[in-house]
Design a protein around this motif. Sequence first.
Motif, PDB file in Angstrom:
ATOM      1  N   GLU A  31       0.637  -0.631  -0.049  1.00 46.73           N
ATOM      2  CA  GLU A  31       0.195   0.069  -0.163  1.00 46.73           C
ATOM      3  C   GLU A  31       1.187   1.356   0.243  1.00 46.73           C
ATOM      4  O   GLU A  31       1.182   1.657   1.386  1.00 46.73           O
ATOM      5  CB  GLU A  31      -0.672   0.364   1.486  1.00 46.73           C
ATOM      6  CG  GLU A  31      -2.148  -1.201   1.021  1.00 46.73           C
ATOM      7  CD  GLU A  31      -2.638  -1.239  -0.305  1.00 46.73           C
ATOM      8  OE1 GLU A  31      -3.039  -0.172  -0.341  1.00 46.73           O
ATOM      9  OE2 GLU A  31      -3.860  -1.521  -0.592  1.00 46.73           O
ATOM     10  N   PRO A  32       1.047   2.061  -1.394  1.00 47.87           N
ATOM     11  CA  PRO A  32       2.164   3.180  -1.728  1.00 47.87           C
ATOM     12  C   PRO A  32       0.916   4.171  -0.424  1.00 47.87           C
ATOM     13  O   PRO A  32       1.594   5.326  -0.003  1.00 47.87           O
ATOM     14  CB  PRO A  32       2.064   3.418  -2.865  1.00 47.87           C
ATOM     15  CG  PRO A  32       1.281   2.622  -3.009  1.00 47.87           C
ATOM     16  CD  PRO A  32       0.489   1.386  -2.683  1.00 47.87           C
ATOM     17  N   MET A  33      -0.147   4.281   0.156  1.00 48.84           N
ATOM     18  CA  MET A  33      -1.411   5.192   0.731  1.00 48.84           C
ATOM     19  C   MET A  33      -1.419   4.925   1.364  1.00 48.84           C
ATOM     20  O   MET A  33      -2.468   4.062   1.628  1.00 48.84           O
ATOM     21  CB  MET A  33      -1.331   6.071  -0.939  1.00 48.84           C
ATOM     22  CG  MET A  33      -1.738   6.853   0.066  1.00 48.84           C
ATOM     23  SD  MET A  33      -3.165   8.378  -1.106  1.00 48.84           S
ATOM     24  CE  MET A  33      -3.924   7.329  -2.126  1.00 48.84           C
ATOM     25  N   THR A  34      -1.349   5.499   3.030  1.00 57.43           N
ATOM     26  CA  THR A  34      -2.238   5.264   4.353  1.00 57.43           C
ATOM     27  C   THR A  34      -2.651   6.752   4.792  1.00 57.43           C
ATOM     28  O   THR A  34      -2.090   7.420   4.197  1.00 57.43           O
ATOM     29  CB  THR A  34      -1.475   4.127   5.249  1.00 57.43           C
ATOM     30  OG1 THR A  34      -0.632   4.613   5.065  1.00 57.43           O
ATOM     31  CG2 THR A  34      -1.067   2.465   3.947  1.00 57.43           C
ATOM     32  N   THR A  35      -4.140   6.572   5.211  1.00 60.79           N
ATOM     33  CA  THR A  35      -4.503   7.561   5.643  1.00 60.79           C
ATOM     34  C   THR A  35      -5.075   7.079   6.999  1.00 60.79           C
ATOM     35  O   THR A  35      -5.719   5.417   7.880  1.00 60.79           O
ATOM     36  CB  THR A  35      -5.473   7.806   4.789  1.00 60.79           C
ATOM     37  OG1 THR A  35      -5.699   7.902   3.691  1.00 60.79           O
ATOM     38  CG2 THR A  35      -6.186   8.967   5.660  1.00 60.79           C
ATOM     39  N   LEU A  36      -3.785   7.921   7.923  1.00 59.27           N
ATOM     40  CA  LEU A  36      -4.797   7.506   9.393  1.00 59.27           C
ATOM     41  C   LEU A  36      -5.489   8.461  10.265  1.00 59.27           C
ATOM     42  O   LEU A  36      -5.644  10.474   9.161  1.00 59.27           O
ATOM     43  CB  LEU A  36      -3.337   7.431  10.423  1.00 59.27           C
ATOM     44  CG  LEU A  36      -2.885   6.024   9.675  1.00 59.27           C
ATOM     45  CD1 LEU A  36      -0.944   6.849  10.897  1.00 59.27           C
ATOM     46  CD2 LEU A  36      -3.322   5.106  10.062  1.00 59.27           C
ATOM     47  N   ARG A  37      -6.739   8.332  10.661  1.00 55.11           N
ATOM     48  CA  ARG A  37      -7.375   9.481  11.308  1.00 55.11           C
ATOM     49  C   ARG A  37      -6.820  10.015  12.870  1.00 55.11           C
ATOM     50  O   ARG A  37      -6.112   9.488  13.519  1.00 55.11           O
ATOM     51  CB  ARG A  37      -8.562   9.313  11.571  1.00 55.11           C
ATOM     52  CG  ARG A  37      -9.563   9.033  10.329  1.00 55.11           C
ATOM     53  CD  ARG A  37     -10.528   8.609   9.994  1.00 55.11           C
ATOM     54  NE  ARG A  37     -11.732   8.595   9.133  1.00 55.11           N
ATOM     55  CZ  ARG A  37     -11.662   9.299   8.002  1.00 55.11           C
ATOM     56  NH1 ARG A  37     -11.540  10.732   8.076  1.00 55.11           N
ATOM     57  NH2 ARG A  37     -12.393   9.109   6.643  1.00 55.11           N
ATOM     58  N   GLY A  38      -7.537  11.069  13.078  1.00 57.69           N
ATOM     59  CA  GLY A  38      -7.487  11.395  14.312  1.00 57.69           C
ATOM     60  C   GLY A  38      -6.607  12.735  14.832  1.00 57.69           C
ATOM     61  O   GLY A  38      -5.818  13.540  13.289  1.00 57.69           O
ATOM     62  N   ARG A  39      -5.976  12.882  15.754  1.00 56.72           N
ATOM     63  CA  ARG A  39      -4.679  14.492  16.169  1.00 56.72           C
ATOM     64  C   ARG A  39      -3.724  13.990  15.574  1.00 56.72           C
ATOM     65  O   ARG A  39      -3.132  14.570  14.948  1.00 56.72           O
ATOM     66  CB  ARG A  39      -4.694  13.964  17.586  1.00 56.72           C
ATOM     67  CG  ARG A  39      -3.785  15.429  17.938  1.00 56.72           C
ATOM     68  CD  ARG A  39      -3.386  15.399  19.797  1.00 56.72           C
ATOM     69  NE  ARG A  39      -2.734  16.102  19.382  1.00 56.72           N
ATOM     70  CZ  ARG A  39      -2.437  16.800  21.007  1.00 56.72           C
ATOM     71  NH1 ARG A  39      -3.155  16.341  22.200  1.00 56.72           N
ATOM     72  NH2 ARG A  39      -1.943  18.102  21.200  1.00 56.72           N
ATOM     73  N   TYR A  40      -2.851  12.955  15.622  1.00 52.35           N
ATOM     74  CA  TYR A  40      -1.796  12.942  14.694  1.00 52.35           C
ATOM     75  C   TYR A  40      -1.868  12.000  13.426  1.00 52.35           C
ATOM     76  O   TYR A  40      -0.451  11.724  13.485  1.00 52.35           O
ATOM     77  CB  TYR A  40      -0.543  12.002  15.236  1.00 52.35           C
ATOM     78  CG  TYR A  40      -0.324  12.275  16.936  1.00 52.35           C
ATOM     79  CD1 TYR A  40       0.163  14.017  16.953  1.00 52.35           C
ATOM     80  CD2 TYR A  40      -0.889  12.177  18.301  1.00 52.35           C
ATOM     81  CE1 TYR A  40       0.912  14.247  18.046  1.00 52.35           C
ATOM     82  CE2 TYR A  40      -0.743  12.820  19.248  1.00 52.35           C
ATOM     83  CZ  TYR A  40      -0.420  14.155  18.983  1.00 52.35           C
ATOM     84  OH  TYR A  40      -0.258  14.837  20.077  1.00 52.35           O
TER      85      TYR A  40
END
Length: 116
Positions: free
Chosen positions: A48-57
């Motif tokens: 996965e060349p792109m990942t999205t993380l939610r939240g403050r950081y």
Amino acid sequence: MAEPCRFNLNDLHKAAGGEQKDKPVHWQMNAGTVGLIEELKVGNPTFEPMTTLRGRYGGTFVVKELVYAYAMWISPAFHLKVIRAYDAMVTQSQPQVPRRADRTGSPLPPYPASLP
């Protein structure tokens, strides 16, 4: 295989001026971006060349090739700034090792074939 270094596109978005039209989410939906991501997966479909993380950081984290693509999508001037900044970072972080003039490029002197 080692996990590649990831870069936060949200930080790049801020560095580019933070305009609404330049948000990473708009770039992600671009057909060229989708095609580039698929090309990066060739030979390794679980990568996965792109990942999205939610939240403050959280943020959108991508591999180096996608950093260049995002910067180019924003503008030619920003693209050039990103290339130069990355080049400076990589060049400064690696100590310069003297190399032999032969084709091996080894920093070590040649090992004698036979001892006296």
